[in-house]
Design an enzyme around this catalytic site. Structure first.
Site, PDB file in Angstrom:
ATOM      1  CD  GLN A 120       3.150   5.813   2.752  1.00 46.83           C
ATOM      2  OE1 GLN A 120       2.189   5.263   2.242  1.00 46.83           O
ATOM      3  NE2 GLN A 120       4.147   5.158   3.329  1.00 46.83           N
TER       4      GLN A 120
ATOM      5  CB  CYS B 126       5.108   2.235   7.657  1.00 51.34           C
ATOM      6  SG  CYS B 126       4.612   3.775   6.856  1.00 51.34           S
ATOM      7  CG  LEU B 127       6.353   1.067   1.570  1.00 52.81           C
ATOM      8  CD1 LEU B 127       5.733   1.340   0.201  1.00 52.81           C
ATOM      9  CD2 LEU B 127       7.465   0.051   1.473  1.00 52.81           C
TER      10      LEU B 127
ATOM     11  CG  HIS C 277      -0.687   1.213   7.331  1.00 50.67           C
ATOM     12  ND1 HIS C 277       0.166   0.987   8.395  1.00 50.67           N
ATOM     13  CD2 HIS C 277       0.041   1.897   6.411  1.00 50.67           C
ATOM     14  CE1 HIS C 277       1.345   1.512   8.123  1.00 50.67           C
ATOM     15  NE2 HIS C 277       1.299   2.071   6.920  1.00 50.67           N
ATOM     16  CD  GLU C 278      -1.089   2.492   2.732  1.00 51.17           C
ATOM     17  OE1 GLU C 278      -0.678   3.670   2.594  1.00 51.17           O
ATOM     18  OE2 GLU C 278      -0.331   1.553   3.025  1.00 51.17           O
TER      19      GLU C 278
ATOM     20  CG  HIS D 289       0.200   6.898   5.571  1.00 54.70           C
ATOM     21  ND1 HIS D 289       1.311   7.414   6.214  1.00 54.70           N
ATOM     22  CD2 HIS D 289       0.447   5.572   5.393  1.00 54.70           C
ATOM     23  CE1 HIS D 289       2.183   6.447   6.428  1.00 54.70           C
ATOM     24  NE2 HIS D 289       1.691   5.318   5.950  1.00 54.70           N
TER      25      HIS D 289
ATOM     26  N   GLY E  24       0.836  -1.188   0.000  1.00 54.00           N
ATOM     27  CA  GLY E  24       0.000   0.000   0.000  1.00 54.00           C
ATOM     28  C   GLY E  24       0.871   1.239   0.000  1.00 54.00           C
TER      29      GLY E  24
END
Length: 168
Positions: free
Chosen positions: A51, A94-95, A136-137, A140, A46
């Site tokens: 991000q 997480c990226l 999660h996304e 953000h 994701g």
């Protein structure tokens, strides 16, 4: 298309609530394609607009591609309409916080509503990992990262591990 740079915590944009997209989804097509390229290259499941510095309420996800066929999803202006009353704790990475995973409690299922890349309004119940990824996304888009979901003690430990970098 292009692989975009991924912002790393504590970049302040990751703590900023994103603006709604509204009806104009056509101008987003290149950004969406770039976000998928970036997510697959990372490799993640994701990726949210902030991000990559796009401060708009959209994210891409594909929860199946690492196990087989791709199932890309674009959620523009997503919202949770309903959620499981039971919380399930699971490991999340997480990226934007590379190298760190944390146990996060989230509802096991959610009913999401969103606009897709064609401009159509969609609604679907997501279960298990798909629900976890979407939540999660969505965090953000609301200016939250994984650290914000942890107890103060767990957050302090995770931040320390992150700041120390990978073990050598």
């Amino acid at each position: 298309m292009a692989v975009l740079p991924i912002l790393k915590w504590p970049d302040p944009r990751l703590s900023t609530v994103c603006s709604p997209v509204g009806a104009a989804v056509a101008p987003l097509q290149e950004l969406i394609a770039d976000m998928f390229d970036t997510m697959y290259a990372a490799p993640g499941r994701g990726l949210a607009g902030p991000q990559v510095g796009a401060m708009q309420r959209l994210f891409v996800m594909d929860v199946t591609w690492k196990e087989g066929a791709r199932s890309p999803v674009v959620m523009i202006d997503p919202e949770i309409l309903d959620r499981s009353p039971e919380l399930v704790t699971g490991e999340e990475g997480c990226l934007s916080i590379p190298g760190i995973t944390a146990d996060v409690a989230r509802p096991d299922w959610v009913v999401m509503a969103w606009t897709d890349a064609t401009g159509a309004r969609r609604q679907e119940r997501l279960d298990g990992f798909a629900a976890r990824c979407a939540q999660h996304e969505l965090d953000h888009l609301d200016g939250r990262v994984t650290f914000d979901r942890l107890t103060p003690t767990a957050r302090a430990l995770a931040e320390t591990r992150y700041q120390q970098g990978p073990a050598s």
